[in-house]
Motif scaffolding. Structure first.
Motif, short mmCIF file in Angstrom:
data_model
loop_
_atom_site.label_atom_id
_atom_site.label_comp_id
_atom_site.label_asym_id
_atom_site.label_seq_id
_atom_site.Cartn_x
_atom_site.Cartn_y
_atom_site.Cartn_z
N THR A 1 45.83 35.81 35.81
CA THR A 1 46.01 37.17 36.28
C THR A 1 44.72 37.95 36.05
O THR A 1 43.87 37.55 35.25
N ALA A 2 44.58 39.07 36.75
CA ALA A 2 43.45 39.96 36.54
C ALA A 2 43.80 40.96 35.45
O ALA A 2 44.85 41.59 35.49
N ARG A 3 42.91 41.07 34.47
CA ARG A 3 43.14 41.99 33.37
C ARG A 3 41.90 42.86 33.15
O ARG A 3 40.85 42.31 32.79
N ARG B 1 44.65 43.91 44.25
CA ARG B 1 45.55 42.90 44.80
C ARG B 1 46.16 42.08 43.66
O ARG B 1 45.57 41.91 42.60
N THR B 2 47.37 41.58 43.91
CA THR B 2 48.02 40.64 42.98
C THR B 2 47.99 39.27 43.62
O THR B 2 48.65 39.02 44.63
N GLU C 1 37.51 41.07 37.46
CA GLU C 1 37.37 41.96 38.62
C GLU C 1 37.46 41.14 39.91
O GLU C 1 38.08 41.57 40.89
N LEU C 2 36.86 39.95 39.91
CA LEU C 2 36.91 39.08 41.08
C LEU C 2 38.35 38.64 41.35
O LEU C 2 38.81 38.67 42.50
N ARG C 3 39.07 38.25 40.32
CA ARG C 3 40.48 37.88 40.48
C ARG C 3 41.28 39.01 41.12
O ARG C 3 42.17 38.77 41.94
N GLY C 4 40.98 40.24 40.74
CA GLY C 4 41.72 41.38 41.25
C GLY C 4 41.49 41.67 42.72
O GLY C 4 42.20 42.50 43.30
N ARG C 5 40.52 40.99 43.34
CA ARG C 5 40.26 41.17 44.76
C ARG C 5 40.76 39.99 45.60
O ARG C 5 40.55 39.95 46.81
N ASP D 1 43.54 37.07 47.16
CA ASP D 1 44.92 36.89 47.63
C ASP D 1 45.58 35.69 46.96
O ASP D 1 46.80 35.60 46.90
N ALA D 2 44.78 34.75 46.47
CA ALA D 2 45.31 33.58 45.76
C ALA D 2 44.26 33.06 44.80
O ALA D 2 43.05 33.17 45.06
#
Length: 216
Positions: free
Chosen positions: A79-81, A86-87, A56-60, A62-63
């Motif tokens: 990657t966020a799964r 955000r990507t 969830e943190l990765r999905g927010r 920018d890098a």
């Protein structure tokens, strides 16, 4: 509510006032501060709930930034799964151009953005091979311990990236601490003891000489 507003808007305010992104550092550790055993084994220190939160943190972000050591050891996809709002740009600190073309990060570069931060030491042939796979390669100033962190953050700030996540090992985390560029930490502490003088601790780098000077 001035303090609450400053905390809420901290990433935006840092980018606007300094031109640098807001740096989140994340790691999972045991009660005795180890992130891996002396043999390098680290799966799994954290639990399933922790890993869900990490995605969830990765999905927010920018890098997401890792060092080449993490890529060589774990071959992460970064990657966020499932995907978040955000990507994130996947950034690999690889001063000598050792990122394998067969790694997940390199093989998926045409589908999801990858930035490889290299130094002048990187062989031109390796750089060209990564570019052919779709990786963006940027030659950065280097220090004794790798890519210069301040220069990297300036590059990301010029791209208007606001929130970045450090998922590297102790060397990368330590280099950001040495640069004074950790703004927020997300730490998962497992009720386990590993011990071992050679076992990896969370923060490498030069470190702080006096407790009074510790980053709060």
């Amino acid at each position: 509510l001035q303090q609450e507003a400053r905390l809420l808007n901290a990433p935006y305010l840092k980018l606007m006032t300094t031109g640098l992104p807001y740096v989140h550092a994340k790691w999972a550790m045991t009660l005795d501060g180890k992130i891996a055993t002396a043999t390098g084994d680290s799966k799994w220190i954290s639990g399933e709930a922790s890993r869900r939160f990490a995605h969830e943190l990765r999905g927010r972000m920018d890098a997401i930034i890792v060092g080449i050591g993490t890529v060589l050891a774990d071959d992460p996809l970064l990657t966020a799964r499932p995907p978040g709002p955000r990507t994130a740009l996947r950034v690999v600190l690889d001063s000598r151009g050792r990122l394998p073309p067969t790694s997940y990060v390199a093989r998926t570069a045409r589908d999801l953005p990858v930035l490889v931060a290299l130094s002048q030491e990187a062989p031109p042939r390796s750089v060209e091979a990564l570019r052919e796979l779709g990786c963006e390669c940027v030659i950065m100033p280097s220090k004794e311990r790798g890519v210069a962190i301040q220069a990297l953050l300036q590059e990301l700030g010029e791209r208007r990236l606001t929130n970045i996540l450090i998922e590297g090992g102790s060397a990368v985390l330590g280099s950001f601490l040495d640069a004074g560029q950790i703004d927020e930490v997300h730490v998962f502490v497992a009720g386990k003891l590993l011990g071992g003088e050679a076992a990896k601790t969370t923060l490498g780098g030069v470190g702080i000489a006096r407790v009074a000077d510790a980053m709060n």
